[in-house]
Design an enzyme around this catalytic site. Structure first.
Site, PDB file in Angstrom:
ATOM      1  N   ARG A 100       0.827  -1.216   0.000  1.00  0.00           N
ATOM      2  CA  ARG A 100       0.000   0.000   0.000  1.00  0.00           C
ATOM      3  C   ARG A 100       0.863   1.269   0.000  1.00  0.00           C
ATOM      4  O   ARG A 100       0.533   2.267  -0.636  1.00  0.00           O
ATOM      5  CB  ARG A 100      -0.912  -0.032   1.229  1.00  0.00           C
ATOM      6  CG  ARG A 100      -1.912   1.098   1.247  1.00  0.00           C
ATOM      7  CD  ARG A 100      -2.983   0.875   2.293  1.00  0.00           C
ATOM      8  NE  ARG A 100      -4.007   1.904   2.240  1.00  0.00           N
ATOM      9  CZ  ARG A 100      -4.323   2.667   3.282  1.00  0.00           C
ATOM     10  NH1 ARG A 100      -3.711   2.515   4.442  1.00  0.00           N
ATOM     11  NH2 ARG A 100      -5.269   3.586   3.155  1.00  0.00           N
ATOM     12  N   HIS A 104       0.458   4.460  -2.458  1.00  0.00           N
ATOM     13  CA  HIS A 104       0.252   5.829  -1.963  1.00  0.00           C
ATOM     14  C   HIS A 104       1.433   6.735  -2.306  1.00  0.00           C
ATOM     15  O   HIS A 104       1.266   7.943  -2.428  1.00  0.00           O
ATOM     16  CB  HIS A 104      -0.021   5.815  -0.457  1.00  0.00           C
ATOM     17  CG  HIS A 104      -1.402   5.358  -0.132  1.00  0.00           C
ATOM     18  ND1 HIS A 104      -2.110   5.802   0.960  1.00  0.00           N
ATOM     19  CD2 HIS A 104      -2.228   4.496  -0.777  1.00  0.00           C
ATOM     20  CE1 HIS A 104      -3.306   5.226   0.967  1.00  0.00           C
ATOM     21  NE2 HIS A 104      -3.393   4.415  -0.065  1.00  0.00           N
ATOM     22  N   ASN A 134      -3.617   8.553   4.938  1.00  0.00           N
ATOM     23  CA  ASN A 134      -2.373   7.950   5.428  1.00  0.00           C
ATOM     24  C   ASN A 134      -2.198   7.945   6.946  1.00  0.00           C
ATOM     25  O   ASN A 134      -1.641   7.002   7.506  1.00  0.00           O
ATOM     26  CB  ASN A 134      -1.175   8.693   4.826  1.00  0.00           C
ATOM     27  CG  ASN A 134      -1.089   8.508   3.320  1.00  0.00           C
ATOM     28  OD1 ASN A 134      -1.656   7.559   2.786  1.00  0.00           O
ATOM     29  ND2 ASN A 134      -0.389   9.400   2.644  1.00  0.00           N
ATOM     30  N   HIS A 234      -6.567  -5.855  -2.201  1.00  0.00           N
ATOM     31  CA  HIS A 234      -7.428  -5.921  -1.016  1.00  0.00           C
ATOM     32  C   HIS A 234      -7.751  -7.360  -0.622  1.00  0.00           C
ATOM     33  O   HIS A 234      -8.728  -7.621   0.058  1.00  0.00           O
ATOM     34  CB  HIS A 234      -8.702  -5.096  -1.235  1.00  0.00           C
ATOM     35  CG  HIS A 234      -8.450  -3.620  -1.182  1.00  0.00           C
ATOM     36  ND1 HIS A 234      -9.404  -2.669  -1.412  1.00  0.00           N
ATOM     37  CD2 HIS A 234      -7.313  -2.919  -0.914  1.00  0.00           C
ATOM     38  CE1 HIS A 234      -8.871  -1.458  -1.292  1.00  0.00           C
ATOM     39  NE2 HIS A 234      -7.604  -1.581  -1.004  1.00  0.00           N
TER      40      HIS A 234
HETATM   41  C1  HEM Z   1      -8.983   1.371  -5.922  1.00  0.00           C
HETATM   42  C2  HEM Z   1      -8.970   2.273  -4.991  1.00  0.00           C
HETATM   43  C3  HEM Z   1      -8.564   1.992  -3.581  1.00  0.00           C
HETATM   44  C4  HEM Z   1      -9.191   2.415  -2.463  1.00  0.00           C
HETATM   45  C5  HEM Z   1     -10.442   3.248  -2.424  1.00  0.00           C
HETATM   46  C6  HEM Z   1      -8.478   1.905  -1.329  1.00  0.00           C
HETATM   47  C7  HEM Z   1      -8.818   2.141  -0.003  1.00  0.00           C
HETATM   48  C8  HEM Z   1      -8.246   1.506   1.074  1.00  0.00           C
HETATM   49  C9  HEM Z   1      -8.641   1.696   2.445  1.00  0.00           C
HETATM   50  C10 HEM Z   1      -9.718   2.640   2.941  1.00  0.00           C
HETATM   51  C11 HEM Z   1      -7.908   0.852   3.215  1.00  0.00           C
HETATM   52  C12 HEM Z   1      -8.001   0.663   4.735  1.00  0.00           C
HETATM   53  C13 HEM Z   1      -7.217   1.751   5.460  1.00  0.00           C
HETATM   54  C14 HEM Z   1      -7.467   1.821   6.935  1.00  0.00           C
HETATM   55  O1  HEM Z   1      -8.351   1.159   7.453  1.00  0.00           O
HETATM   56  O2  HEM Z   1      -6.721   2.558   7.591  1.00  0.00           O
HETATM   57  C15 HEM Z   1      -7.039   0.130   2.331  1.00  0.00           C
HETATM   58  C16 HEM Z   1      -6.158  -0.842   2.713  1.00  0.00           C
HETATM   59  C17 HEM Z   1      -5.257  -1.448   1.861  1.00  0.00           C
HETATM   60  N1  HEM Z   1      -5.083  -1.166   0.519  1.00  0.00           N
HETATM   61 FE1  HEM Z   1      -6.266  -0.021  -0.642  1.00  0.00          FE
HETATM   62  N2  HEM Z   1      -7.427   1.173  -1.774  1.00  0.00           N
HETATM   63  C18 HEM Z   1      -7.423   1.211  -3.150  1.00  0.00           C
HETATM   64  C19 HEM Z   1      -6.499   0.643  -3.987  1.00  0.00           C
HETATM   65  C20 HEM Z   1      -5.396  -0.050  -3.557  1.00  0.00           C
HETATM   66  C21 HEM Z   1      -4.288  -0.433  -4.381  1.00  0.00           C
HETATM   67  C22 HEM Z   1      -4.125  -0.050  -5.855  1.00  0.00           C
HETATM   68  C23 HEM Z   1      -3.434  -1.131  -3.599  1.00  0.00           C
HETATM   69  C24 HEM Z   1      -2.106  -1.747  -3.952  1.00  0.00           C
HETATM   70  C25 HEM Z   1      -1.783  -2.174  -5.125  1.00  0.00           C
HETATM   71  C26 HEM Z   1      -4.031  -1.203  -2.273  1.00  0.00           C
HETATM   72  C27 HEM Z   1      -3.520  -1.907  -1.221  1.00  0.00           C
HETATM   73  C28 HEM Z   1      -4.069  -1.933   0.048  1.00  0.00           C
HETATM   74  C29 HEM Z   1      -3.586  -2.803   1.099  1.00  0.00           C
HETATM   75  C30 HEM Z   1      -2.511  -3.863   0.957  1.00  0.00           C
HETATM   76  C31 HEM Z   1      -4.323  -2.478   2.249  1.00  0.00           C
HETATM   77  C32 HEM Z   1      -4.142  -3.072   3.655  1.00  0.00           C
HETATM   78  C33 HEM Z   1      -3.019  -2.291   4.333  1.00  0.00           C
HETATM   79  C34 HEM Z   1      -2.612  -2.763   5.698  1.00  0.00           C
HETATM   80  O3  HEM Z   1      -3.120  -3.769   6.185  1.00  0.00           O
HETATM   81  O4  HEM Z   1      -1.762  -2.081   6.279  1.00  0.00           O
HETATM   82  N3  HEM Z   1      -5.197  -0.509  -2.285  1.00  0.00           N
HETATM   83  N4  HEM Z   1      -7.251   0.559   1.035  1.00  0.00           N
END
Ligand code: HEM
Length: 356
Positions: A100, A104, A134, A234
């Site tokens: 992530r 970002h 973030n 995700h």
């Molecule tokens: C398509 C639009 C996307 C949206 C709206 C989005 C939104 C989010 C949100 C809201 C979270 C949870 C954050 C929290 O609870 O603090 C999250 C977690 C995550 N996202 Fe996305 N995301 C998107 C695309 C992506 C992309 C492109 C990637 C990587 C290629 C990604 C990888 C991740 C990962 C791995 C997590 C878990 C992080 C952790 O456990 O620390 N996301 N995302």
């Protein structure tokens, strides 16, 4: 009557004029808000306004292995892999955090490690790390710092933090996929010297609809198919209840009941994003989209007519998503890269601050 009409017009014009006239309204975190606010420029993203596909000109595979280059540092990629391997073995969630972090970083000012800064060239400390998407959410910084320290000891001043972030995301993908995902990740990025919290509004949010998702990826030169492919990340990591507790009624009832119990009314509690294989980077995400077992609006909307075909294909065709994910991650790593030493770039000595 005429005067009051004029007064109304002046107020409206001032509101639409932007930050000076209307504090805060020009920065739009709509996708991150449960109830979107009207933002004059929130609609600046248009699906048809596609940025040029990232060229990655100046990047190269094995960039640090060229003996004749001043950037020669043959141990660099191995050091990152070692640091990531250790961190993921201790806690797979950190691997999710690293993937992530890369996303970002690349979506804001290009892949230039601006996401790591706590102090910038213009002495700004309200950096991307403080931005709503973030703050209290990104993780994995310590893995980047560990790798950077070891690399600086081996070959000082040669390897950028931006490349370390990119290599770390590649390696986290490799380990979390049980070595099924092998991204070819070129190097040669320079680090940026600026970072601003308000620019994180370019990141799509969990309440975004398909059009907004497509528009935010198009603005970075990525296709709708790449958006669907990258959303597959995700299938690992965790998310806080505040981003999905408003949509329990739209989910599979058994899944929703489990989440409701885990959240227990606490918006800051967090849950696994993929209830089936939470720590494996696999195509399970797409099955979850079809089964209404995903958390965010931005996940669920992929089941709409425009993107459903890709979702089905990713869910059903063995190996198809993995290969597409490899290519899309490589492409994401080319967004807005800085590949020359100039006034706005450097190889940072410490990843969280500029060199001075
Ligand atoms: C398509 C639009 C996307 C949206 C709206 C989005 C939104 C989010 C949100 C809201 C979270 C949870 C954050 C929290 O609870 O603090 C999250 C977690 C995550 N996202 Fe996305 N995301 C998107 C695309 C992506 C992309 C492109 C990637 C990587 C290629 C990604 C990888 C991740 C990962 C791995 C997590 C878990 C992080 C952790 O456990 O620390 N996301 N995302």
């Amino acid at each position: 009557m005429a005067t009051s009409k004029l007064a109304a017009f002046v107020v409206l014009a001032a509101f639409l004029a932007g930050p000076a006239a209307c504090e805060g309204a020009s920065i739009c975190f709509n996708g991150w808000l449960r109830t979107p606010r009207f933002c004059p420029r929130g609609s600046r993203l248009n699906r048809r306004q596609r940025g040029a596909s990232p060229s990655g000109l100046g990047l190269g595979y094995g960039y640090y292995n060229n003996r004749r280059s001043p950037s020669y540092c043959p141990r660099a990629e191995g050091i990152v892999r070692g640091a990531v391997s250790e961190a993921v073995a201790a806690n797979p969630g950190i691997g999710a955090g690293l993937i992530r972090l890369f996303f970002h970083d690349c979506f804001v000012r290009g892949c230039d490690a601006s996401v790591l800064l706590t102090m910038t060239n213009s002495k700004n400390n309200d950096t991307e790390r403080e931005g709503p998407p973030n703050k209290n959410s990104l993780r994995g910084f310590e893995v980047i710092d560990t790798a950077k320290r070891a690399i600086e000891a081996a070959c000082p001043g040669r390897v950028s933090c931006a490349d370390i972030v990119a290599f770390a995301a590649r390696d986290a993908s490799y380990f979390l996929s049980n070595r099924r995902i092998n991204i070819r990740m070129p190097g040669g990025r320079y680090d940026g010297r600026e970072s601003f919290a308000n620019e994180t509004d370019q990141l799509p949010g969990p309440f975004s609809n398909v059009t907004e998702l497509q528009a935010s990826f198009a603005a970075k030169g990525l296709t709708s198919d790449e958006m669907v492919t990258l959303s597959g990340a995700h299938t690992i990591g965790r998310a806080r209840c505040m981003f999905f507790s408003s949509r329990f009624s739209e989910m599979d009832p058994t899944f929703a009941a489990k989440l409701r119990a885990q959240c227990n009314g606490n918006d800051n509690a967090s849950v696994n994003q993929d209830d089936v294989t939470p720590d494996v980077l696999d195509k399970q995400y797409y099955r979850n989209v079809i089964d209404r077992k995903v958390l965010f609006t931005s996940d669920a909307v992929l089941n709409s007519t425009e993107t459903m075909r890709q979702v089905r294909e990713n869910a059903n065709r063995a190996g198809a998503w993995e290969r597409k994910f490899e290519r899309a991650m490589e492409n994401m790593g080319k967004i807005g890269v800085k590949t020359k030493a100039d006034q706005g770039t450097e190889i940072r000595r410490v990843c969280s601050r500029v060199n001075n």
